[in-house]
Design a protein around this motif. Structure first.
Motif, PDB file in Angstrom:
ATOM      1  N   PRO A  14      56.012  48.445  32.343  1.00 36.25           N
ATOM      2  CA  PRO A  14      54.808  48.565  33.161  1.00 36.25           C
ATOM      3  C   PRO A  14      54.794  49.913  33.884  1.00 36.25           C
ATOM      4  N   ASP A  15      53.731  50.676  33.710  1.00 34.86           N
ATOM      5  CA  ASP A  15      53.505  51.946  34.414  1.00 34.86           C
ATOM      6  C   ASP A  15      54.669  52.930  34.356  1.00 34.86           C
ATOM      7  N   PRO A  16      55.142  53.304  33.164  1.00 39.19           N
ATOM      8  CA  PRO A  16      56.212  54.315  33.111  1.00 39.19           C
ATOM      9  C   PRO A  16      55.672  55.677  33.544  1.00 39.19           C
ATOM     10  N   ALA A  19      65.872  56.201  21.648  1.00 38.05           N
ATOM     11  CA  ALA A  19      64.984  55.319  22.401  1.00 38.05           C
ATOM     12  C   ALA A  19      63.771  56.099  22.901  1.00 38.05           C
ATOM     13  N   VAL A  20      62.592  55.507  22.732  1.00 44.34           N
ATOM     14  CA  VAL A  20      61.340  56.120  23.146  1.00 44.34           C
ATOM     15  C   VAL A  20      60.589  55.111  24.016  1.00 44.34           C
ATOM     16  N   ILE A  21      60.152  55.542  25.199  1.00 43.56           N
ATOM     17  CA  ILE A  21      59.328  54.696  26.063  1.00 43.56           C
ATOM     18  C   ILE A  21      57.874  55.113  25.865  1.00 43.56           C
ATOM     19  N   CYS A  22      57.024  54.145  25.584  1.00 48.25           N
ATOM     20  CA  CYS A  22      55.611  54.447  25.325  1.00 48.25           C
ATOM     21  C   CYS A  22      54.730  53.934  26.456  1.00 48.25           C
ATOM     22  N   SER A  23      53.510  54.466  26.532  1.00 44.88           N
ATOM     23  CA  SER A  23      52.575  54.027  27.573  1.00 44.88           C
ATOM     24  C   SER A  23      51.688  52.880  27.094  1.00 44.88           C
ATOM     25  N   TYR A  44      60.116  40.426  23.172  1.00 42.53           N
ATOM     26  CA  TYR A  44      59.431  40.568  24.453  1.00 42.53           C
ATOM     27  C   TYR A  44      60.400  40.118  25.539  1.00 42.53           C
ATOM     28  N   ARG A  45      60.651  40.990  26.492  1.00 46.55           N
ATOM     29  CA  ARG A  45      61.583  40.690  27.582  1.00 46.55           C
ATOM     30  C   ARG A  45      60.759  40.372  28.832  1.00 46.55           C
ATOM     31  N   ALA A  46      60.488  39.076  29.040  1.00 42.68           N
ATOM     32  CA  ALA A  46      59.593  38.628  30.113  1.00 42.68           C
ATOM     33  C   ALA A  46      60.064  39.084  31.488  1.00 42.68           C
ATOM     34  N   GLU A  47      61.360  39.085  31.703  1.00 42.33           N
ATOM     35  CA  GLU A  47      61.887  39.471  33.013  1.00 42.33           C
ATOM     36  C   GLU A  47      61.578  40.926  33.361  1.00 42.33           C
ATOM     37  N   ARG A  48      61.318  41.746  32.354  1.00 42.73           N
ATOM     38  CA  ARG A  48      60.989  43.158  32.575  1.00 42.73           C
ATOM     39  C   ARG A  48      59.527  43.470  32.278  1.00 42.73           C
ATOM     40  N   GLY A  49      58.795  42.498  31.758  1.00 42.26           N
ATOM     41  CA  GLY A  49      57.426  42.760  31.328  1.00 42.26           C
ATOM     42  C   GLY A  49      57.402  43.835  30.261  1.00 42.26           C
ATOM     43  N   SER A  50      58.370  43.766  29.336  1.00 41.08           N
ATOM     44  CA  SER A  50      58.620  44.874  28.416  1.00 41.08           C
ATOM     45  C   SER A  50      58.874  44.390  26.990  1.00 41.08           C
ATOM     46  N   TYR A  51      58.301  45.124  26.045  1.00 38.64           N
ATOM     47  CA  TYR A  51      58.636  44.930  24.639  1.00 38.64           C
ATOM     48  C   TYR A  51      59.738  45.903  24.246  1.00 38.64           C
TER      49      TYR A  51
END
Length: 128
Positions: free
Chosen positions: A61-63, A10-14, A36-43
């Motif tokens: 958002p803002d990692p 797993a890789v978290i991107c900015s 797209y996971r709306a509850e997390r604002g995350s793809y």
């Protein structure tokens, strides 16, 4: 217990769009699914290598940024096996990716090099 292989990393991107383009268009990984996971604002983008190993690309958002270089605690780098290191390096450089000089592993005599993803995650090419 008998572990078989690595299933995914797993890789978290900015910047999701930039990283998605890098991993699909530059590295050529196949998209398995994109959610797209709306509850997390995350793809969450599931990508596949030819052997079935997967990379999960996440956006949040803002990692927080990585603390420092590859000697930081945690994942040091992600290595990809390649048959022809020279051809792979040429392909990456033709796509505008900076690649470090090729080195020789003193323990295996195998050739390898590093480059970085859009968030400076060190990626290795290891000739097999």
């Amino acid at each position: 217990m008998r572990l078989q292989r690595i299933h995914h990393v797993a890789v978290i991107c900015s910047n999701y769009a930039v990283s998605k383009r890098f991993y699909t268009d530059i590295l050529g990984l196949a998209v398995i699914r994109e959610v797209y996971r709306a509850e997390r604002g995350s793809y969450k983008l599931d990508l596949a290598l030819p052997d079935g190993t997967q990379i999960e690309l996440f956006s949040f958002p803002d990692p927080p940024r990585r603390p420092n270089g590859p000697e930081a605690q945690g994942l040091r780098h992600l290595a990809f096996a390649v048959d022809d290191l020279d051809a792979t390096v040429r392909d990456l450089e033709a796509k505008g990716v900076a690649v470090e000089p090729i080195r020789i592993d003193p323990h295996t005599d195998r050739r390898y090099t590093f480059f970085k993803d859009p968030d400076d995650l060190p990626l290795e090419l290891y000739e097999v």
